[in-house]
Design a protein around this motif. Structure first.
Motif, mmCIF file in Angstrom:
data_model
loop_
_atom_site.group_PDB
_atom_site.id
_atom_site.type_symbol
_atom_site.label_atom_id
_atom_site.label_comp_id
_atom_site.label_asym_id
_atom_site.label_seq_id
_atom_site.Cartn_x
_atom_site.Cartn_y
_atom_site.Cartn_z
ATOM 1 N N GLU A 21 0.838 -1.207 0.000
ATOM 2 C CA GLU A 21 0.000 0.000 0.000
ATOM 3 C C GLU A 21 0.875 1.259 0.000
ATOM 4 N N ALA A 22 1.972 1.217 0.733
ATOM 5 C CA ALA A 22 2.913 2.351 0.728
ATOM 6 C C ALA A 22 3.509 2.534 -0.665
ATOM 7 N N TYR A 23 3.832 1.407 -1.307
ATOM 8 C CA TYR A 23 4.358 1.457 -2.670
ATOM 9 C C TYR A 23 3.318 2.043 -3.622
ATOM 10 N N GLN A 24 2.061 1.600 -3.483
ATOM 11 C CA GLN A 24 0.989 2.132 -4.329
ATOM 12 C C GLN A 24 0.897 3.654 -4.169
ATOM 13 N N ALA A 25 1.020 4.129 -2.928
ATOM 14 C CA ALA A 25 0.987 5.572 -2.684
ATOM 15 C C ALA A 25 2.119 6.265 -3.441
#
Length: 180
Positions: A21-25
């Motif tokens: 999710e951090a990567y998606q952000a």
């Protein structure tokens, strides 16, 4: 007292998803910056807002892991992909990221079901619904882009699309929530 309510396997899977999710952000942030630099302020605004939403998802995982007696592990985030060549490539890459993310959410829900971890199963259902909305939203944006970019006056239509995305909703509509 041991208050751990998730398995080691589940904790590991949830931590991987939190990092994802951090990567998606970061992907949305990177693509938003690319759009802004290329004079698509509305698209940039849309992507920046979505970056914040993905960051909120990351925090949901962090809190859930910790609240269930696990330990959230903050790991390095991979660099965002290279800048897209155009808006179409950008939007299609985002859709693929969302599809891939949905598959990973399914792994969490499947493991929760297998382990009879009903709290995590319930937690995962929120993300299943969210991913349906995410994919639907991006598909809708791609449809609008395709419509705008294939018209005779491409620049005017792209400008209108860009304006519309500046104030576009960050949520898609689920079929079960539709009304006539």
């Amino acid at each position: 007292m041991n208050d751990r309510r998730i398995s080691d396997n589940m904790e590991q899977l949830l931590n991987k998803q939190m990092t994802r999710e951090a990567y998606q952000a970061q992907v949305y942030l990177s693509y938003g910056s690319w759009a802004e630099v290329n004079s698509f302020g509305g698209i940039a605004t849309f992507l920046y807002k979505h970056s914040n939403e993905e960051r909120e998802h990351m925090f949901k995982f962090l809190k859930y892991i910790n609240d269930r007696g696990g330990s959230a592990t903050i790991e390095a985030i991979a660099a965002a992909p290279v800048n897209p060549k155009n808006i179409g490539e950008c939007l299609n890459a985002i859709l693929q990221h969302e599809i891939d993310n949905s598959k990973e959410i399914d792994k969490i829900v499947n493991l929760a079901h297998e382990e009879k971890d009903w709290a995590t199963f319930s937690f995962g259902q929120w993300f299943v619904k969210e991913q349906i909305e995410e994919e639907s939203l991006i598909k809708d944006v791609i449809d609008k882009y395709n419509l705008a970019s294939t018209a005779t006056s491409q620049n005017h239509n792209l400008y209108d699309m860009d304006k519309d995305l500046a104030s576009a909703s960050q949520e898609g509509t689920l079929p079960r929530e539709e009304s006539l």
